[in-house]
Motif scaffolding. Structure first.
Motif, PDB file in Angstrom:
ATOM      1  N   ALA A   2       5.394   5.618  12.388  1.00 32.23           N
ATOM      2  CA  ALA A   2       5.401   6.360  11.202  1.00 32.23           C
ATOM      3  C   ALA A   2       5.008   5.505  10.063  1.00 32.23           C
ATOM      4  O   ALA A   2       5.371   4.128   9.876  1.00 32.23           O
ATOM      5  CB  ALA A   2       6.875   6.894  11.272  1.00 32.23           C
ATOM      6  N   PRO A   3       4.593   6.024   8.913  1.00 33.89           N
ATOM      7  CA  PRO A   3       4.371   5.426   7.568  1.00 33.89           C
ATOM      8  C   PRO A   3       5.342   5.048   7.067  1.00 33.89           C
ATOM      9  O   PRO A   3       6.520   5.744   7.099  1.00 33.89           O
ATOM     10  CB  PRO A   3       3.455   6.343   6.951  1.00 33.89           C
ATOM     11  N   ALA A   4       5.397   4.155   6.385  1.00 32.24           N
ATOM     12  CA  ALA A   4       6.642   3.393   5.553  1.00 32.24           C
ATOM     13  C   ALA A   4       6.901   4.217   4.476  1.00 32.24           C
ATOM     14  O   ALA A   4       6.110   4.683   3.998  1.00 32.24           O
ATOM     15  CB  ALA A   4       6.475   1.883   5.268  1.00 32.24           C
ATOM     16  N   ARG A   5       8.083   4.364   4.166  1.00 30.93           N
ATOM     17  CA  ARG A   5       8.404   5.367   2.965  1.00 30.93           C
ATOM     18  C   ARG A   5       8.264   4.656   1.700  1.00 30.93           C
ATOM     19  O   ARG A   5       8.239   3.272   1.660  1.00 30.93           O
ATOM     20  CB  ARG A   5      10.136   5.577   3.068  1.00 30.93           C
ATOM     21  N   ILE A   6       7.858   5.357   0.855  1.00 28.73           N
ATOM     22  CA  ILE A   6       7.349   4.895  -0.600  1.00 28.73           C
ATOM     23  C   ILE A   6       8.904   4.345  -1.361  1.00 28.73           C
ATOM     24  O   ILE A   6       9.835   5.310  -1.409  1.00 28.73           O
ATOM     25  CB  ILE A   6       6.705   5.866  -1.465  1.00 28.73           C
ATOM     26  N   ASN A   7       8.971   3.435  -1.898  1.00 27.83           N
ATOM     27  CA  ASN A   7      10.024   2.760  -2.752  1.00 27.83           C
ATOM     28  C   ASN A   7      10.015   3.045  -3.940  1.00 27.83           C
ATOM     29  O   ASN A   7      10.965   3.271  -4.795  1.00 27.83           O
ATOM     30  CB  ASN A   7      10.284   1.161  -2.250  1.00 27.83           C
ATOM     31  N   GLY A   8       8.724   3.313  -4.397  1.00 28.72           N
ATOM     32  CA  GLY A   8       8.584   3.353  -6.088  1.00 28.72           C
ATOM     33  C   GLY A   8       7.040   3.156  -6.577  1.00 28.72           C
ATOM     34  O   GLY A   8       6.251   3.293  -5.406  1.00 28.72           O
ATOM     35  N   TYR A   9       7.015   3.218  -7.752  1.00 35.38           N
ATOM     36  CA  TYR A   9       5.545   3.029  -8.178  1.00 35.38           C
ATOM     37  C   TYR A   9       5.645   2.070  -9.260  1.00 35.38           C
ATOM     38  O   TYR A   9       6.427   1.769  -9.934  1.00 35.38           O
ATOM     39  CB  TYR A   9       5.354   4.295  -8.943  1.00 35.38           C
ATOM     40  N   TYR A  10       4.259   1.461  -9.301  1.00 34.17           N
ATOM     41  CA  TYR A  10       3.932   0.713 -10.403  1.00 34.17           C
ATOM     42  C   TYR A  10       2.794   1.454 -11.475  1.00 34.17           C
ATOM     43  O   TYR A  10       1.973   1.934 -10.718  1.00 34.17           O
ATOM     44  CB  TYR A  10       3.073  -0.408 -10.117  1.00 34.17           C
TER      45      TYR A  10
END
Length: 95
Positions: A2-10
């Motif tokens: 499974a793709p890794a979950r997004i933790n945040g954005y730059y």
């Protein structure tokens, strides 16, 4: 796998008239509760280049396409769009 979950954005931004990559300001948004993030303290009558990256435990994504946005000249439409020094804010919609 499974793709890794997004933790945040730059989110990176700079005045459009700057051609120096070192002039980008980097903002870090550690959580993903919303799809709208606000960039503050932008100057009236100025165009900005804005680009972003998502990141997770594996590292950052490739950069998004760059957008160019312009903060209109003159006062903003509402007080919540300005800080106490009269600087504008700009919202970036994350889709």
């Amino acid at each position: 796998m499974a793709p890794a979950r997004i933790n945040g954005y730059y989110i990176y931004y700079r005045p459009t008239d700057s051609n120096d990559e070192a002039n980008y300001v980097k903002k870090i948004y550690d959580s993903v509760p919303s799809s709208v993030y606000r960039i503050k303290n932008l100057q009236h009558g100025t165009q900005y280049d804005v680009k972003m990256q998502a990141y997770n435990r594996l590292g950052p994504s490739p950069f998004s396409n760059m957008i160019i946005t312009e903060i209109p000249k003159g006062p903003s439409r509402s007080e919540e769009d300005e800080d106490e020094d009269g600087n504008s804010s700009c919202s970036v919609l994350m889709l």
